[in-house]
Design an enzyme around this catalytic site. Structure first.
Site, PDB file in Angstrom:
ATOM      1  N   ARG A  40       0.813  -1.215   0.000  1.00 47.97           N
ATOM      2  CA  ARG A  40       0.000   0.000   0.000  1.00 47.97           C
ATOM      3  C   ARG A  40       0.848   1.266   0.000  1.00 47.97           C
ATOM      4  O   ARG A  40       0.506   2.255  -0.652  1.00 47.97           O
ATOM      5  CB  ARG A  40      -0.959  -0.027   1.199  1.00 47.97           C
ATOM      6  N   LYS A  81      -2.940   6.823   1.715  1.00 48.27           N
ATOM      7  CA  LYS A  81      -2.860   7.497   3.011  1.00 48.27           C
ATOM      8  C   LYS A  81      -2.076   8.802   2.885  1.00 48.27           C
ATOM      9  O   LYS A  81      -1.054   9.011   3.544  1.00 48.27           O
ATOM     10  CB  LYS A  81      -2.250   6.564   4.054  1.00 48.27           C
ATOM     11  N   GLU A 140     -16.798   5.676   4.159  1.00 53.09           N
ATOM     12  CA  GLU A 140     -16.098   5.118   5.317  1.00 53.09           C
ATOM     13  C   GLU A 140     -16.250   5.978   6.549  1.00 53.09           C
ATOM     14  O   GLU A 140     -17.018   6.936   6.569  1.00 53.09           O
ATOM     15  CB  GLU A 140     -14.648   4.794   4.987  1.00 53.09           C
TER      16      GLU A 140
HETATM   17  C1  LIG Z   1      -5.578   3.634   7.669  1.00 52.90           C
HETATM   18  C2  LIG Z   1      -7.006   3.880   7.324  1.00 52.90           C
HETATM   19  C3  LIG Z   1      -7.983   2.893   7.460  1.00 52.90           C
HETATM   20  C4  LIG Z   1      -7.691   1.552   8.069  1.00 52.90           C
HETATM   21  O1  LIG Z   1      -6.811   0.782   7.318  1.00 52.90           O
HETATM   22  P1  LIG Z   1      -6.065  -0.448   8.000  1.00 52.90           P
HETATM   23  O2  LIG Z   1      -5.177  -0.954   6.938  1.00 52.90           O
HETATM   24  O3  LIG Z   1      -7.098  -1.429   8.396  1.00 52.90           O
HETATM   25  O4  LIG Z   1      -5.334   0.106   9.177  1.00 52.90           O
HETATM   26  C5  LIG Z   1      -9.262   3.177   7.035  1.00 52.90           C
HETATM   27  N1  LIG Z   1      -9.598   4.389   6.543  1.00 52.90           N
HETATM   28  C6  LIG Z   1      -8.689   5.373   6.422  1.00 52.90           C
HETATM   29  C7  LIG Z   1      -9.112   6.673   5.869  1.00 52.90           C
HETATM   30  C8  LIG Z   1      -7.371   5.149   6.827  1.00 52.90           C
HETATM   31  O5  LIG Z   1      -6.470   6.126   6.732  1.00 52.90           O
END
Ligand SMILES: *Cc1c(COP(=O)(O)O)cnc(C)c1O
Length: 329
Positions: A72, A174, A210
């Site tokens: 990722r 991210k 989300e």
């Molecule tokens: C990091 C994150 C998540 C969760 O991802 P994981 O890989 O399960 O830690 C979900 N939504 C957003 C916006 C994030 O930044």
């Protein structure tokens, strides 16, 4: 993230040289000194990752699916036109940081863990809007407590008219800026007494995207575990794992599809999932002033089962599916 229990001593730093990543090393210096014209300050060329190390009953230290974080972060780097990090560098950084700070990994049985924060920033004098010529990759960590003091309880969320990311924007990575954009809607929700925000799809505002910094999932009345399909959500590793466990361990059907907010009553249970949150049971969602409660607002049975399964895997109490655990020796 709940709260950092303390700061740890060692962090890892690596830089690019002529666009190529060099292996890095540990340092005890918490501060980074970079040029005022660095891209990360002005044009948001920066992104991060998040994963955890857990101590098992027998004292082993294990990471949960770090290979997914590796994939990722590189997808994110492609999106911000920064050089991909080699696998050797990524794991050298994570492993050295965990080993060097291993006295700060919380003991088994306290519901705590070591949160690991890798990040990449574009640095160096750069006044024009263009990719940086130099990058820093760093990893630091901090022991963190259970996200929910006092055990698992269902929390209340509210939808927002704001978006964290555009339909074809940077929601899937991210990128630092996504979180800058989320601070204001989060504050409004907190001030109104909610645990957090539910983002809707930015194009039509009719579907659940989300939950702040966690992904959404719901359980239908006939026990199908559903998670939204959208181009603007961050692909959560926890969500992917939950869907796998629902299907392969609990024997439930799973679906990735649109979740219309006006059809929220199709779900009898809901949760938010992510590395930091693990699983946060969602008690209710308020949308346009109308509150929809899941069940009696208690922690759902299937949500609880998935939560317990995840924790058992994190802490090595049950065997994880093939390839999910990387032990730090
Ligand atoms: C990091 C994150 C998540 C969760 O991802 P994981 O890989 O399960 O830690 C979900 N939504 C957003 C916006 C994030 O930044």
């Amino acid at each position: 993230m709940g709260y950092a229990l303390k700061e740890t001593e060692y962090r890892y730093r690596a830089w690019t040289k002529d666009g190529i990543w060099q292996m890095g090393k540990l340092t005890t210096n918490k501060n980074i000194t970079i040029h005022e014209g660095s891209n990360v300050f002005h044009y948001g060329q920066g992104l991060f990752e998040g994963l955890k190390a857990y101590k098992t009953k027998s004292g082993k230290i294990q990471l949960f699916r770090p290979d997914m974080n590796f994939i990722r972060i590189n997808e994110g780097l492609d999106r911000i036109v920064a050089p991909r990090i080699p696998e050797e560098l990524f794991f050298d950084a994570i492993e050295k940081v965990v080993e060097a700070n291993k006295d700060d990994i919380p003991e088994y049985g306290q519901g705590q863990s070591l949160y690991i924060r890798p990040f990449v920033i574009g640095q160096g004098m750069n006044l024009g809007v263009k990719p940086s010529e130099e990058y820093l990759f760093s990893v630091f960590c901090a022991p963190v407590g259970t996200y929910f003091k006092g055990g698992l309880s269902a929390l209340n969320f509210v939808t927002t008219d704001y978006d964290r990311a555009a339909a074809n924007g940077t929601g899937q990575v991210k990128l630092a800026g996504n979180y800058g954009a989320s601070l204001y809607p989060r504050q409004i929700a907190k001030d109104a007494g909610y645990a957090g925000v539910i983002y809707l799809d930015p194009a039509t505002h009719t579907k659940i995207d989300e939950v702040g910094a966690a992904n959404f999932f719901g359980v239908t009345h006939d026990n199908v575990v559903v998670t939204p399909k959208s181009s603007s959500i961050l692909p959560s590793i926890t969500r992917k794992s939950i869907l796998y466990l629902a299907e392969h361990v609990l024997g439930l059907k799973t679906e990735e599809r649109e979740c219309f907010i006006d059809n929220i009553s199709e779900f009898k249970e809901a949760g938010a999932c992510g590395t930091a949150a693990i699983i946060t049971p969602i008690g209710s969602i308020t949308h346009k002033g109308k509150k929809h409660q899941f069940g009696e607002g208690e922690v759902g049975t299937i949500v609880k089962k998935l939560y317990d399964l995840l924790l058992d895997i994190y802490y090595g109490d049950i065997e994880a599916p093939e390839g999910w655990i990387r032990e730090i020796k």
